[in-house]
Scaffold this active site. Structure first.
Site, PDB file in Angstrom:
ATOM      1  N   LYS A 125     -34.828  69.026  27.184  1.00 26.92           N
ATOM      2  CA  LYS A 125     -34.320  70.244  27.004  1.00 26.92           C
ATOM      3  C   LYS A 125     -35.508  71.095  26.450  1.00 26.92           C
ATOM      4  O   LYS A 125     -35.456  72.300  26.898  1.00 26.92           O
ATOM      5  CB  LYS A 125     -33.020  70.620  27.039  1.00 26.92           C
ATOM      6  N   LYS A 139     -34.579  64.530  38.981  1.00 30.17           N
ATOM      7  CA  LYS A 139     -32.698  64.868  39.286  1.00 30.17           C
ATOM      8  C   LYS A 139     -32.739  66.033  39.603  1.00 30.17           C
ATOM      9  O   LYS A 139     -33.741  66.788  39.577  1.00 30.17           O
ATOM     10  CB  LYS A 139     -32.150  64.546  37.804  1.00 30.17           C
ATOM     11  N   LYS A 175     -29.462  71.484  38.616  1.00 34.64           N
ATOM     12  CA  LYS A 175     -29.059  73.268  39.198  1.00 34.64           C
ATOM     13  C   LYS A 175     -29.953  74.426  37.913  1.00 34.64           C
ATOM     14  O   LYS A 175     -29.979  75.654  38.513  1.00 34.64           O
ATOM     15  CB  LYS A 175     -27.601  73.198  38.805  1.00 34.64           C
TER      16      LYS A 175
HETATM   17  P1  ATP Z   1     -28.883  70.781  34.391  1.00 39.99           P
HETATM   18  O1  ATP Z   1     -29.889  70.170  36.056  1.00 39.99           O
HETATM   19  O2  ATP Z   1     -29.156  72.250  34.599  1.00 39.99           O
HETATM   20  O3  ATP Z   1     -29.530  70.647  33.166  1.00 39.99           O
HETATM   21  P2  ATP Z   1     -26.970  69.293  33.715  1.00 39.99           P
HETATM   22  O4  ATP Z   1     -26.332  68.116  34.026  1.00 39.99           O
HETATM   23  O5  ATP Z   1     -27.000  70.030  32.238  1.00 39.99           O
HETATM   24  O6  ATP Z   1     -27.758  70.502  34.509  1.00 39.99           O
HETATM   25  P3  ATP Z   1     -23.865  69.658  33.817  1.00 39.99           P
HETATM   26  O7  ATP Z   1     -22.877  70.915  34.569  1.00 39.99           O
HETATM   27  O8  ATP Z   1     -23.901  69.385  31.654  1.00 39.99           O
HETATM   28  O9  ATP Z   1     -25.440  69.377  34.570  1.00 39.99           O
HETATM   29  O10 ATP Z   1     -23.605  68.664  34.826  1.00 39.99           O
HETATM   30  C1  ATP Z   1     -22.458  67.871  35.150  1.00 39.99           C
HETATM   31  C2  ATP Z   1     -21.931  66.699  35.380  1.00 39.99           C
HETATM   32  O11 ATP Z   1     -22.718  66.338  36.394  1.00 39.99           O
HETATM   33  C3  ATP Z   1     -22.399  65.740  34.762  1.00 39.99           C
HETATM   34  O12 ATP Z   1     -21.757  64.712  34.724  1.00 39.99           O
HETATM   35  C4  ATP Z   1     -23.790  64.697  35.294  1.00 39.99           C
HETATM   36  O13 ATP Z   1     -24.676  63.139  35.237  1.00 39.99           O
HETATM   37  C5  ATP Z   1     -23.573  65.407  36.572  1.00 39.99           C
HETATM   38  N1  ATP Z   1     -24.935  65.349  37.043  1.00 39.99           N
HETATM   39  C6  ATP Z   1     -25.846  66.321  37.258  1.00 39.99           C
HETATM   40  N2  ATP Z   1     -27.116  66.402  37.682  1.00 39.99           N
HETATM   41  C7  ATP Z   1     -26.564  65.413  38.851  1.00 39.99           C
HETATM   42  C8  ATP Z   1     -27.186  64.799  39.777  1.00 39.99           C
HETATM   43  N3  ATP Z   1     -28.794  65.585  40.269  1.00 39.99           N
HETATM   44  N4  ATP Z   1     -27.156  63.425  39.984  1.00 39.99           N
HETATM   45  C9  ATP Z   1     -25.953  63.170  39.350  1.00 39.99           C
HETATM   46  N5  ATP Z   1     -25.230  63.978  39.123  1.00 39.99           N
HETATM   47  C10 ATP Z   1     -25.667  64.885  38.337  1.00 39.99           C
END
Ligand code: ATP
Ligand code: LTN
Length: 345
Positions: free
Chosen positions: A128, A210, A213
């Site tokens: 990040k 990965k 969002k």
């Molecule tokens: P960003 O992609 O914006 O960094 P993030 O991973 O920070 O998103 P969060 O909202 O913090 O998103 O994640 C919520 C949950 O969803 C966490 O437990 C994370 O491990 C899971 N998660 C997020 N993206 C994925 C993915 N592509 N596949 C599986 N699990 C995911």
């Protein structure tokens, strides 16, 4: 639940002996099918078996610059999506992180137990800070300590998250053990709960990355609120490889990712999928995957739209959740303050 032999425990005791789970998501954008597969669907399954708390982690979201009006709206969006996906506020405690100030209070104490090097090693921080090079703030650095506080303040036993959060969970466990060692046994040392299938849903455009969002390429991500046509079109254009057969092979990341999505949205096993598409090509397979996701997300989206339309009811639910969470957090924080050596107020 603890096994009971002979007589059943009284109701109150039965309730408090259930194991605790806690998890959260950041309201930084609409939720994706990756978050659903990696985390949310597990929460829904686990909530009846465990004493469950789920929060929208708005304090974490501001480690990246946010527009206040958008953050406010998205916090409610995410809460409504939790419910639409199947989190029942009558069963689970559902709340917004900033409504329970004890998280931040505990976070300071844990910060003073964390080594600088421990935070520097976190891959999410490295990723990040590279992505937001113009705003590498200290909050981004200490982010996992606040996450540890979210978990430890409720003495959670289990934390259902996706694979990318494993390292943060390891830090949380170390901090719990450190506090327990320096003072006296206080915190439960939590375990991660990471699904076997779907722990990491990959980008539709760069399947070695990965699904995120915050990906600037919208075609790489399926959002829970995407229209049916958008879903079909994104799946159709998903990057695969030059092969032709539909078999699960981690080295063929694009096809493997679509198989995972198909498996989760239909409940079919990899072997069943391979059999179903034996002799067929990518076009037929992608069409089926698109339709499966459409069929799966449609009802969730409809429930979400209804829930989001009644903001007063949603806010009332979140208020009740925060009150219940605070009651628990306050007790743990009081104990921690005492052990730390703060004079009682
Ligand atoms: P960003 O992609 O914006 O960094 P993030 O991973 O920070 O998103 P969060 O909202 O913090 O998103 O994640 C919520 C949950 O969803 C966490 O437990 C994370 O491990 C899971 N998660 C997020 N993206 C994925 C993915 N592509 N596949 C599986 N699990 C995911
Ligand atoms: N760091 C997590 C979100 C998060 C979380 C938590 C998850 C914040 N606090 C507590 C589980 C438990 C993420 O980026 N996905």
């Amino acid at each position: 639940m603890k096994a009971t032999v002979g007589i059943l425990p009284p109701m109150e005791e039965a309730k408090t002996t259930r194991k605790v789970i806690l998890s959260g998501m950041q309201p930084t954008n609409d939720l994706t099918i990756g978050q659903y597969c990696g985390a949310l669907r597990n929460w829904v399954d686990l909530q009846h078996e465990y004493d469950s708390l789920f929060c929208v982690v708005d304090l974490h979201a501001i480690t990246v610059r946010q527009e206040p009006a958008k953050l406010r709206r998205r916090t409610l969006d995410v809460a409504a999506m939790y419910i639409a996906a199947g989190i029942d506020p009558a069963v689970s405690t559902l709340f917004v992180q900033s409504h329970v100030p004890e998280h931040t209070q505990l976070s300071w104490i844990l910060t003073c137990l964390t080594g600088f090097g421990e935070c520097s090693r976190m891959t999410q921080f490295k990723d990040k800070s590279a992505m937001h090079a113009d705003n590498v703030n200290v909050g981004l650095f200490t982010y996992p300590i606040l996450m540890a506080a979210d978990i430890l303040i409720y003495n959670a036993d289990l934390v259902p998250v996706g694979e990318d959060q494993r390292q943060h969970l390891e830090l949380t466990r170390n901090l719990a053990e450190r506090f327990n060692f320096h003072y006296s046994p206080t915190f439960t040392v939590p375990e991660p709960f990471i699904p076997k299938v779907g722990a990491k849903i990959m980008s539709l455009q760069e399947p070695e990355k990965k699904m995120s969002k915050s990906d600037p390429n919208e075609r790489a991500t399926i959002f829970m609120v995407d229209t049916d046509d958008a879903i079909r079109s994104k799946v159709k254009r998903a990057v695969t490889d030059s092969g032709t057969d539909i078999v699960y092979d981690e080295k063929r990341a694009g096809v493997a990712n679509l198989m995972t999505l198909y498996s989760i949205t239909t409940g079919k096993t990899t072997a069943e999928i391979e059999k179903e598409f034996s002799g067929l090509g990518y076009a037929e397979f992608k069409e089926a995957v698109g339709e499966a996701i459409v069929a799966f997300l449609g009802p969730v989206r409809q429930r979400y739209t209804e829930l989001r339309a009644d903001e007063d009811a949603l806010r009332a639910t979140l208020r009740q959740g925060a009150e219940a969470a605070r009651e628990r957090a306050r007790k743990v924080l009081r104990k921690v303050y005492k052990k730390t050596g703060f004079v009682e107020f």
